[in-house]
Structure formats: structure tokens, C-alpha cells
Design a protein around this motif. Structure first.
Motif, PDB file in Angstrom:
ATOM      1  N   ASP A  74       0.858  -1.190   0.000  1.00 52.81           N
ATOM      2  CA  ASP A  74       0.000   0.000   0.000  1.00 52.81           C
ATOM      3  C   ASP A  74       0.889   1.233   0.000  1.00 52.81           C
ATOM      4  O   ASP A  74       1.832   1.316   0.792  1.00 52.81           O
ATOM      5  CB  ASP A  74      -0.884   0.031   1.249  1.00 52.81           C
ATOM      6  N   GLU A  75       0.614   2.167  -0.887  1.00 48.90           N
ATOM      7  CA  GLU A  75       1.388   3.400  -0.976  1.00 48.90           C
ATOM      8  C   GLU A  75       0.453   4.587  -1.144  1.00 48.90           C
ATOM      9  O   GLU A  75      -0.646   4.458  -1.682  1.00 48.90           O
ATOM     10  CB  GLU A  75       2.353   3.368  -2.169  1.00 48.90           C
ATOM     11  N   THR A  76       0.917   5.752  -0.708  1.00 49.19           N
ATOM     12  CA  THR A  76       0.226   7.003  -0.951  1.00 49.19           C
ATOM     13  C   THR A  76       0.928   7.694  -2.112  1.00 49.19           C
ATOM     14  O   THR A  76       2.146   7.846  -2.098  1.00 49.19           O
ATOM     15  CB  THR A  76       0.252   7.914   0.293  1.00 49.19           C
ATOM     16  N   MET A  77       0.149   8.091  -3.111  1.00 55.12           N
ATOM     17  CA  MET A  77       0.727   8.705  -4.305  1.00 55.12           C
ATOM     18  C   MET A  77       0.884  10.211  -4.117  1.00 55.12           C
ATOM     19  O   MET A  77       0.064  10.847  -3.453  1.00 55.12           O
ATOM     20  CB  MET A  77      -0.183   8.445  -5.509  1.00 55.12           C
ATOM     21  N   PRO A  78       1.928  10.797  -4.710  1.00 57.20           N
ATOM     22  CA  PRO A  78       2.057  12.257  -4.670  1.00 57.20           C
ATOM     23  C   PRO A  78       0.965  12.884  -5.525  1.00 57.20           C
ATOM     24  O   PRO A  78       0.556  12.319  -6.534  1.00 57.20           O
ATOM     25  CB  PRO A  78       3.442  12.508  -5.265  1.00 57.20           C
ATOM     26  N   VAL A  79       0.487  14.048  -5.115  1.00 54.55           N
ATOM     27  CA  VAL A  79      -0.596  14.687  -5.854  1.00 54.55           C
ATOM     28  C   VAL A  79      -0.090  15.609  -6.956  1.00 54.55           C
ATOM     29  O   VAL A  79      -0.833  15.954  -7.870  1.00 54.55           O
ATOM     30  CB  VAL A  79      -1.544  15.476  -4.923  1.00 54.55           C
ATOM     31  N   ASP A  80       1.163  16.025  -6.878  1.00 53.72           N
ATOM     32  CA  ASP A  80       1.643  17.029  -7.824  1.00 53.72           C
ATOM     33  C   ASP A  80       2.950  16.649  -8.516  1.00 53.72           C
ATOM     34  O   ASP A  80       3.641  17.502  -9.061  1.00 53.72           O
ATOM     35  CB  ASP A  80       1.808  18.366  -7.119  1.00 53.72           C
ATOM     36  N   ALA A  81       3.298  15.380  -8.490  1.00 57.46           N
ATOM     37  CA  ALA A  81       4.529  14.940  -9.151  1.00 57.46           C
ATOM     38  C   ALA A  81       4.394  13.472  -9.528  1.00 57.46           C
ATOM     39  O   ALA A  81       3.654  12.727  -8.904  1.00 57.46           O
ATOM     40  CB  ALA A  81       5.730  15.125  -8.224  1.00 57.46           C
ATOM     41  N   CYS A  82       5.118  13.094 -10.558  1.00 55.99           N
ATOM     42  CA  CYS A  82       5.121  11.694 -10.973  1.00 55.99           C
ATOM     43  C   CYS A  82       6.282  10.975 -10.302  1.00 55.99           C
ATOM     44  O   CYS A  82       7.364  11.540 -10.171  1.00 55.99           O
ATOM     45  CB  CYS A  82       5.272  11.586 -12.487  1.00 55.99           C
ATOM     46  N   ALA A  83       6.062   9.750  -9.888  1.00 52.29           N
ATOM     47  CA  ALA A  83       7.138   8.937  -9.307  1.00 52.29           C
ATOM     48  C   ALA A  83       7.747   8.121 -10.439  1.00 52.29           C
ATOM     49  O   ALA A  83       7.113   7.213 -10.972  1.00 52.29           O
ATOM     50  CB  ALA A  83       6.587   8.027  -8.214  1.00 52.29           C
ATOM     51  N   TRP A  84       8.943   8.478 -10.838  1.00 57.33           N
ATOM     52  CA  TRP A  84       9.585   7.818 -11.970  1.00 57.33           C
ATOM     53  C   TRP A  84      10.359   6.576 -11.566  1.00 57.33           C
ATOM     54  O   TRP A  84      10.677   5.743 -12.398  1.00 57.33           O
ATOM     55  CB  TRP A  84      10.493   8.776 -12.704  1.00 57.33           C
ATOM     56  N   TYR A  85      10.669   6.454 -10.283  1.00 58.90           N
ATOM     57  CA  TYR A  85      11.409   5.286  -9.790  1.00 58.90           C
ATOM     58  C   TYR A  85      10.757   4.808  -8.501  1.00 58.90           C
ATOM     59  O   TYR A  85      10.256   5.597  -7.720  1.00 58.90           O
ATOM     60  CB  TYR A  85      12.875   5.639  -9.507  1.00 58.90           C
ATOM     61  N   TYR A  86      10.790   3.518  -8.294  1.00 58.50           N
ATOM     62  CA  TYR A  86      10.252   2.933  -7.064  1.00 58.50           C
ATOM     63  C   TYR A  86      11.041   1.664  -6.790  1.00 58.50           C
ATOM     64  O   TYR A  86      11.143   0.798  -7.659  1.00 58.50           O
ATOM     65  CB  TYR A  86       8.765   2.606  -7.224  1.00 58.50           C
ATOM     66  N   GLU A  87      11.621   1.558  -5.600  1.00 60.95           N
ATOM     67  CA  GLU A  87      12.373   0.358  -5.248  1.00 60.95           C
ATOM     68  C   GLU A  87      11.493  -0.585  -4.446  1.00 60.95           C
ATOM     69  O   GLU A  87      10.953  -0.212  -3.402  1.00 60.95           O
ATOM     70  CB  GLU A  87      13.622   0.702  -4.434  1.00 60.95           C
ATOM     71  N   CYS A  88      11.356  -1.805  -4.934  1.00 66.78           N
ATOM     72  CA  CYS A  88      10.586  -2.825  -4.227  1.00 66.78           C
ATOM     73  C   CYS A  88      11.287  -3.136  -2.910  1.00 66.78           C
ATOM     74  O   CYS A  88      12.487  -3.440  -2.897  1.00 66.78           O
ATOM     75  CB  CYS A  88      10.477  -4.088  -5.082  1.00 66.78           C
ATOM     76  N   GLU A  89      10.560  -3.058  -1.822  1.00 71.89           N
ATOM     77  CA  GLU A  89      11.171  -3.307  -0.516  1.00 71.89           C
ATOM     78  C   GLU A  89      11.517  -4.781  -0.317  1.00 71.89           C
ATOM     79  O   GLU A  89      12.335  -5.117   0.526  1.00 71.89           O
ATOM     80  CB  GLU A  89      10.253  -2.827   0.610  1.00 71.89           C
ATOM     81  N   HIS A  90      10.921  -5.648  -1.124  1.00 68.15           N
ATOM     82  CA  HIS A  90      11.148  -7.086  -0.972  1.00 68.15           C
ATOM     83  C   HIS A  90      12.360  -7.572  -1.763  1.00 68.15           C
ATOM     84  O   HIS A  90      13.272  -8.166  -1.217  1.00 68.15           O
ATOM     85  CB  HIS A  90       9.889  -7.858  -1.385  1.00 68.15           C
ATOM     86  N   CYS A  91      12.380  -7.308  -3.081  1.00 68.56           N
ATOM     87  CA  CYS A  91      13.466  -7.832  -3.915  1.00 68.56           C
ATOM     88  C   CYS A  91      14.466  -6.761  -4.352  1.00 68.56           C
ATOM     89  O   CYS A  91      15.454  -7.074  -5.006  1.00 68.56           O
ATOM     90  CB  CYS A  91      12.912  -8.548  -5.143  1.00 68.56           C
ATOM     91  N   LYS A  92      14.198  -5.497  -3.990  1.00 70.02           N
ATOM     92  CA  LYS A  92      15.074  -4.357  -4.291  1.00 70.02           C
ATOM     93  C   LYS A  92      15.145  -4.005  -5.776  1.00 70.02           C
ATOM     94  O   LYS A  92      15.992  -3.244  -6.202  1.00 70.02           O
ATOM     95  CB  LYS A  92      16.495  -4.560  -3.739  1.00 70.02           C
TER      96      LYS A  92
END
Length: 125
Positions: A74-92
Motif C-alpha cells: 500500500d502506498e500514498t501517491m504524490p498529488v503534484d509529481a510523478c514517481a519515476w522510480y520505485y524500489e521494491c522493498e522485498h526484492c530491491k
């Protein structure tokens, strides 16, 4: 305007009207401040531009799923910016948006990012 994305969307809609030189929108007062050339723009044009800009509801949370290990979070998305990268906390694994998507939430989330939910266009555009 009922959420934090509305002022951004209204400002962008106003800025697209020919003749507008400046547009600011205050979330607290729920009112815009627009500087425009009355020879090129009218109050009606400004009103029409913002008619579909205010959303009634937007989902700010999503479940992002890693395509490498299928870990979900579960994540909260930013309202005014795009998230271009996201690191999986499980497999990195570092996730990047799929071609044509504005960010990782639009590619791997259960819900699209707030600007896509509302206007169908990315906050980066």
C-alpha cells in the motif's frame, strides 16, 4: 476544490487560455487569481476552461505490485509529481514506468496517479 490536486489542475487549465499571463489558485480560499489580456481572453473563456478541471473525488492510495517478485505494498501517491522510480522493498528491484506511462503508479499501481484519474493527462505534461 476539495483536494490538493484541484488547484494545480485549475491553474493549468487557466494557463492554457490564450491571453492569460499568470494564474495562481489558492486551496484554502478556493479561488483563483488570474492576470489576462481582456482583448484576448474573457471571463467566460476562463470559466469554460475550468468547468471540467475540478475533481469531485480522487484516490490517493494504491497498491503497487512489483512485476519481478509480485510483492504488493500500500502506498500514498504524490498529488503534484510523478514517481519515476520505485524500489521494491522485498526484492530491491527498481521499477521504472512502462513506455507511455507518466510514472510507476500508472504502470504498476492498482489506481492511476491523481492527475491521470482526474484529467487523463499527466502532471508532467
Amino acid at each position: 476544490m476539495d483536494c490538493a490536486v484541484c488547484p494545480i489542475t485549475v491553474r493549468k487549465a487557466l494557463a492554457k487560455v490564450p491571453g492569460v499571463t499568470s494564474a495562481k489558485v489558492d486551496f484554502t480560499s478556493k479561488s483563483p487569481e488570474v492576470v489576462f489580456d481582456p482583448k484576448k481572453a474573457s471571463v467566460d473563456a476562463l470559466t469554460n476552461a475550468t468547468a471540467g478541471a475540478v475533481m469531485t473525488a480522487v484516490v490517493l492510495t494504491t497498491i503497487i505490485t512489483c512485476p519481478a517478485c509480485w510483492h504488493r505494498k500500500d502506498e500514498t501517491m504524490p498529488v503534484d509529481a510523478c514517481a519515476w522510480y520505485y524500489e521494491c522493498e522485498h526484492c530491491k528491484t527498481v521499477l521504472r514506468p512502462n513506455y507511455g506511462d507518466c510514472g510507476v503508479f500508472c504502470s504498476y499501481g492498482a489506481n492511476k496517479c491523481p492527475p491521470m484519474q482526474q484529467a487523463g493527462s499527466c502532471c508532467a505534461g
